[in-house]
Design a protein around this motif. Structure first.
Motif, mmCIF file in Angstrom:
data_model
loop_
_atom_site.group_PDB
_atom_site.id
_atom_site.type_symbol
_atom_site.label_atom_id
_atom_site.label_comp_id
_atom_site.label_asym_id
_atom_site.label_seq_id
_atom_site.Cartn_x
_atom_site.Cartn_y
_atom_site.Cartn_z
ATOM 1 N N PRO A 89 0.838 -1.200 0.000
ATOM 2 C CA PRO A 89 0.000 0.000 0.000
ATOM 3 C C PRO A 89 0.873 1.251 0.000
ATOM 4 O O PRO A 89 1.844 1.329 0.753
ATOM 5 N N PRO A 90 0.558 2.215 -0.848
ATOM 6 C CA PRO A 90 1.350 3.444 -0.876
ATOM 7 C C PRO A 90 1.067 4.303 0.350
ATOM 8 O O PRO A 90 -0.039 4.271 0.887
ATOM 9 N N THR A 91 2.071 5.031 0.791
ATOM 10 C CA THR A 91 1.858 5.944 1.917
ATOM 11 C C THR A 91 1.163 7.210 1.429
ATOM 12 O O THR A 91 0.420 7.834 2.154
ATOM 13 N N LEU A 92 1.408 7.579 0.208
ATOM 14 C CA LEU A 92 0.766 8.742 -0.411
ATOM 15 C C LEU A 92 0.286 8.348 -1.799
ATOM 16 O O LEU A 92 0.747 7.377 -2.373
ATOM 17 N N GLY A 93 -0.617 9.123 -2.343
ATOM 18 C CA GLY A 93 -1.034 8.876 -3.719
ATOM 19 C C GLY A 93 -2.239 7.967 -3.829
ATOM 20 O O GLY A 93 -3.091 7.939 -2.956
ATOM 21 N N GLN A 94 -2.285 7.223 -4.891
ATOM 22 C CA GLN A 94 -3.425 6.383 -5.220
ATOM 23 C C GLN A 94 -3.517 5.175 -4.286
ATOM 24 O O GLN A 94 -2.631 4.323 -4.288
ATOM 25 N N PRO A 95 -4.597 5.060 -3.506
ATOM 26 C CA PRO A 95 -4.739 3.892 -2.627
ATOM 27 C C PRO A 95 -4.957 2.589 -3.390
ATOM 28 O O PRO A 95 -4.712 1.519 -2.868
ATOM 29 N N ASN A 96 -5.434 2.678 -4.624
ATOM 30 C CA ASN A 96 -5.691 1.475 -5.418
ATOM 31 C C ASN A 96 -4.598 1.186 -6.435
ATOM 32 O O ASN A 96 -4.776 0.352 -7.305
ATOM 33 N N ALA A 97 -3.482 1.902 -6.348
ATOM 34 C CA ALA A 97 -2.390 1.682 -7.300
ATOM 35 C C ALA A 97 -1.804 0.294 -7.089
ATOM 36 O O ALA A 97 -1.444 -0.084 -5.981
ATOM 37 N N ARG A 98 -1.736 -0.474 -8.153
ATOM 38 C CA ARG A 98 -1.189 -1.826 -8.104
ATOM 39 C C ARG A 98 -0.293 -2.026 -9.327
ATOM 40 O O ARG A 98 -0.637 -2.785 -10.234
ATOM 41 N N PRO A 99 0.868 -1.366 -9.397
ATOM 42 C CA PRO A 99 1.707 -1.493 -10.598
ATOM 43 C C PRO A 99 2.202 -2.918 -10.838
ATOM 44 O O PRO A 99 2.292 -3.355 -11.984
ATOM 45 N N GLN A 100 2.518 -3.659 -9.780
ATOM 46 C CA GLN A 100 2.989 -5.036 -9.958
ATOM 47 C C GLN A 100 1.852 -5.961 -10.385
ATOM 48 O O GLN A 100 2.071 -6.906 -11.130
ATOM 49 N N PHE A 101 0.626 -5.681 -9.922
ATOM 50 C CA PHE A 101 -0.527 -6.455 -10.376
ATOM 51 C C PHE A 101 -0.731 -6.221 -11.875
ATOM 52 O O PHE A 101 -0.978 -7.163 -12.627
ATOM 53 N N ASN A 102 -0.602 -4.977 -12.296
ATOM 54 C CA ASN A 102 -0.705 -4.653 -13.715
ATOM 55 C C ASN A 102 0.345 -5.435 -14.505
ATOM 56 O O ASN A 102 0.046 -6.011 -15.550
ATOM 57 N N LEU A 103 1.566 -5.475 -13.994
ATOM 58 C CA LEU A 103 2.637 -6.207 -14.673
ATOM 59 C C LEU A 103 2.340 -7.711 -14.718
ATOM 60 O O LEU A 103 2.562 -8.365 -15.741
ATOM 61 N N ALA A 104 1.829 -8.257 -13.620
ATOM 62 C CA ALA A 104 1.469 -9.685 -13.590
ATOM 63 C C ALA A 104 0.393 -9.989 -14.634
ATOM 64 O O ALA A 104 0.473 -10.996 -15.354
ATOM 65 N N CYS A 105 -0.600 -9.115 -14.740
ATOM 66 C CA CYS A 105 -1.658 -9.312 -15.741
ATOM 67 C C CYS A 105 -1.103 -9.183 -17.153
ATOM 68 O O CYS A 105 -1.526 -9.912 -18.056
ATOM 69 N N ARG A 106 -0.152 -8.292 -17.356
ATOM 70 C CA ARG A 106 0.461 -8.156 -18.678
ATOM 71 C C ARG A 106 1.250 -9.420 -19.034
ATOM 72 O O ARG A 106 1.254 -9.834 -20.196
#
Length: 165
Positions: free
Chosen positions: A95-112
């Motif tokens: 979970p990010p400390t700041l910014g988008q609470p739903n940001a999941r860059p590694q999930f995006n990469l896994a789906c790619r």
């Protein structure tokens, strides 16, 4: 499947029964997404050639203080118990400390990875590891078009793990 009532003001006048007030129901958002995930899973498995093992990437959304490696190991063990092959690369978001609470860059990469054919699907711990409802539904539809899936490791019941595909 869980259902919720449809209010009378949402029904078209020709749909409303005369005199009868029998309620109409529609699936809840969670029930609809579960059904969609199951359908995507079944279709992706059907697209795999017979005799070829299912390949998955493990994904963990780990809160601070959680041993992500242990969760990846548990997911890999579950995958191997099902006869699946586990991809060497692991994907972990925190979970990010700041910014988008739903940001999941590694999930995006896994789906790619799944959509590109490196793996057939993404194995995660639970629905709680997924992004917001709208983004999650978009990922499911996108993976479906690429014959890939998302599967979850569910809680332990009586010492045995089970999966709600």
């Amino acid at each position: 499947m869980r259902l919720r009532p449809v209010s009378a003001d949402e029904l078209e006048p020709w749909v409303r029964p005369w005199g009868a007030s029998e309620p109409r129901f529609r699936p809840t958002t969670d029930a609809r997404l579960i059904a969609l995930r199951h359908s995507v899973f079944e279709d992706a498995l059907a697209a795999i050639k017979p005799g070829r093992p299912v390949k998955v990437a493990t994904y963990v959304f780990a809160d601070r203080g959680v041993d992500a490696d242990a969760l990846h190991d548990r997911l890999a063990e579950h995958a191997r118990d099902r006869g699946w092959t586990v991809h060497r690369e692991r994907f972990t978001d925190q979970p990010p400390t700041l910014g988008q609470p739903n940001a999941r860059p590694q999930f995006n990469l896994a789906c790619r990875h799944a959509a590109s054919g490196f793996v057939d699907g993404v194995l995660a711990t639970s629905r709680g590891a997924m992004p917001s409802t709208e983004a999650y539904e978009s990922y499911l539809n996108w993976l479906h078009r690429h014959h890939a899936f998302i599967a979850f490791l569910q809680p332990t019941i009586g010492g045995a793990t089970w999966t709600d595909r």
